[in-house]
Design a protein around this motif. Structure first.
Motif, short mmCIF file in Angstrom:
data_model
loop_
_atom_site.label_atom_id
_atom_site.label_comp_id
_atom_site.label_asym_id
_atom_site.label_seq_id
_atom_site.Cartn_x
_atom_site.Cartn_y
_atom_site.Cartn_z
N PRO A 52 3.34 34.09 -32.37
CA PRO A 52 3.86 34.56 -33.66
C PRO A 52 4.82 35.73 -33.54
N ALA A 53 4.58 36.62 -32.57
CA ALA A 53 5.45 37.78 -32.40
C ALA A 53 6.87 37.37 -32.07
N PHE A 54 7.04 36.23 -31.42
CA PHE A 54 8.38 35.72 -31.13
C PHE A 54 8.91 34.83 -32.25
N ALA A 55 8.07 33.91 -32.73
CA ALA A 55 8.55 32.86 -33.64
C ALA A 55 8.92 33.39 -35.02
N ILE A 56 8.14 34.33 -35.56
CA ILE A 56 8.43 34.82 -36.91
C ILE A 56 9.74 35.61 -36.97
N PRO A 57 9.99 36.56 -36.04
CA PRO A 57 11.31 37.20 -36.04
C PRO A 57 12.45 36.20 -35.82
N ALA A 62 17.11 33.34 -37.79
CA ALA A 62 17.75 32.03 -37.99
C ALA A 62 18.08 31.82 -39.46
N GLY A 63 17.12 32.13 -40.33
CA GLY A 63 17.36 31.99 -41.76
C GLY A 63 18.44 32.92 -42.25
N VAL A 217 9.42 19.88 -42.26
CA VAL A 217 9.82 20.68 -41.10
C VAL A 217 8.84 21.83 -40.90
N TYR A 218 8.51 22.54 -41.97
CA TYR A 218 7.59 23.68 -41.85
C TYR A 218 6.20 23.24 -41.41
N LEU A 219 5.67 22.19 -42.03
CA LEU A 219 4.33 21.73 -41.69
C LEU A 219 4.25 21.18 -40.27
N THR A 220 5.35 20.57 -39.80
CA THR A 220 5.38 20.12 -38.41
C THR A 220 5.25 21.29 -37.46
N GLY A 221 5.95 22.39 -37.76
CA GLY A 221 5.83 23.58 -36.94
C GLY A 221 4.43 24.16 -36.96
N VAL A 222 3.82 24.20 -38.14
CA VAL A 222 2.44 24.72 -38.26
C VAL A 222 1.48 23.87 -37.43
N PHE A 223 1.61 22.53 -37.54
CA PHE A 223 0.68 21.66 -36.82
C PHE A 223 0.85 21.80 -35.32
N ALA A 344 9.20 29.42 -38.64
CA ALA A 344 8.19 30.06 -39.47
C ALA A 344 6.86 29.31 -39.34
N GLY A 345 6.95 27.97 -39.24
CA GLY A 345 5.75 27.17 -38.99
C GLY A 345 5.16 27.44 -37.63
N TYR A 346 6.04 27.55 -36.62
CA TYR A 346 5.57 27.86 -35.27
C TYR A 346 4.85 29.21 -35.23
#
Length: 393
Positions: A52-57, A62-63, A217-223, A344-346
């Motif tokens: 999360p420390a990498f993926a959220i930033p 990206a956004g 896309v978001y849910l795929t990242g979460v899963f 964000a999902g990741y």
């Protein structure tokens, strides 16, 4: 002679952005099975927040590309993000504490956030309408390759060269890619942003379609991110496996679905999968339910492979994000938003999974089942809508 044939099949495709995106995902997830080692080295459990420390930033950066002007030089954006990957992985190999490690991951995430959107936009081929999306699809498969093999190779090679050595290896490859890309002749204008307009009668349907695609896309990242945490926890607590064997189980889960997705796209079965989507995803749900029983290790690992095949059938639909430009608007917006939501999902997947695992394993498993059902619902809504055709202007 052979090189000429390759150029004819893949005209003008630059492979460096694809390799860079694969490397990006590799370094993001190579530590997925290594939490015990890192926690021991740093004497802190905070290291569980490394993904999360990498993926959220990364998602925020990206956004944030939505705010860029259409005339932005994408080549410079890509080079800056590649340099950030180079510097970030070097600093990670030198980290002296869990706090420093996480801080470097955060800064690397912000620094590399432009890589995926710029790579996708650089891959556009507007002059060849038939194949214009193919290079972008290759970028998506490069991401999948890094995510599939990153955790496994991280767990397997940690015992040989250590996690610091792995990050140094990534740093060397990133540096080489940076140098090659800097020296590469600019064959076409990289800052050109292609605009598209749609031909459809029902313009109101686009908002619903975009909502379903972005949610998919978001849910795929979460899963994907959450199931890695679930597999690591499940096989370490249920069977007492070490990092090397957990890496093998992550490979068993990742490879079959990856191969299925690749073959389905190669044989152009992407849209036909909708007819078997519920059956395929039910394999994943059934596998999760069966894993709650007291099974021998070999059977549990077989179920991982079956779950992977079932879930992999939904992934060709993931390419829908590449067909989402609004009329008269540059592609920066939808690509940046899609890239941001994916990461964000990741980033949020592991946080949700850790919180649920603190409750119990059943709660975490039920969450994965709900995710699969939500993906099934979104998938069918995406492909049951009117197909929108795009023409370059």
């Amino acid at each position: 002679m052979q090189r000429e044939k390759i150029k004819q099949v893949f005209p003008g495709i630059d492979i460096i952005p694809g390799i860079a995106c694969m490397l990006l995902m590799f370094q993001a997830y190579l530590i997925a099975p290594l939490s015990p080692t890192l926690a021991k080295d740093f004497s802190s459990s905070l290291i569980n927040l490394a993904v999360p420390a990498f993926a959220i930033p990364f998602a925020i950066a990206a956004g944030g590309m939505i705010l860029l002007k259409p005339a932005v030089d994408l080549r410079k954006c890509f080079l800056v993000s590649l340099a950030a990957l180079w510097a970030g992985t070097y600093l990670l190999s030198m980290a002296w504490s869990a706090t420093a490690f996480l801080l470097i991951r955060v800064l690397t995430g912000f620094g590399t956030g432009a890589m995926l959107p710029s790579a996708l936009l650089l891959a556009i081929r507007p002059d060849d309408k038939k194949r214009s999306l193919n290079p972008m699809v290759l970028i998506i498969f490069a991401l999948a390759t890094g995510m599939t093999f990153g955790p496994s190779l991280g767990g397997w090679f940690n015992g040989l060269i250590g996690w610091r050595g792995l990050f140094r290896l990534v740093m060397i490859v990133a540096a080489l890619l940076f140098l090659v890309y800097c020296l590469k002749d600019k064959q076409e204008s990289p800052e050109r942003i292609v605009q598209y307009k749609m031909k459809t009668k029902a313009s109101s349907g686009l908002d619903w379609k975009s909502t379903y695609i972005y949610s998919f896309v978001y849910l795929t990242g979460v899963f994907h991110s959450g199931v890695f945490v679930w597999i690591s926890y499940y096989f370490s607590t249920q069977y007492g496996l070490d990092e090397f064997h957990i890496a093998t189980d992550l490979f068993i889960f990742g490879l079959p679905g990856f191969v299925v997705t690749l073959l389905m796209h190669y044989y152009q079965l992407d849209k036909k999968v909708v007819s078997i989507l519920y059956i395929a995803l039910w394999l994943t749900v059934t596998g999760l339910l069966m894993l709650m029983g007291n099974l021998p290790l070999w059977m549990a690992e077989c179920l991982l492979g079956i779950m992977s095949i079932g879930f992999g059938c939904s992934q060709p639909l993931f390419i829908g994000i590449l067909k989402l430009p609004r009329a008269g608007v540059s592609l920066i917006g939808p690509v940046a938003k899609g890239s941001g939501l994916l990461f964000a999902g990741y980033g949020s997947g592991p946080l949700m999974m850790f919180a649920l695992l603190n409750v119990n394993l059943c709660a975490a498993t039920f969450f994965l089942i709900v995710l699969v059902l939500a993906l099934a619902y979104s998938s069918l809504r995406i492909w049951n809508k009117e197909i929108i055709k795009w023409t370059a202007i």
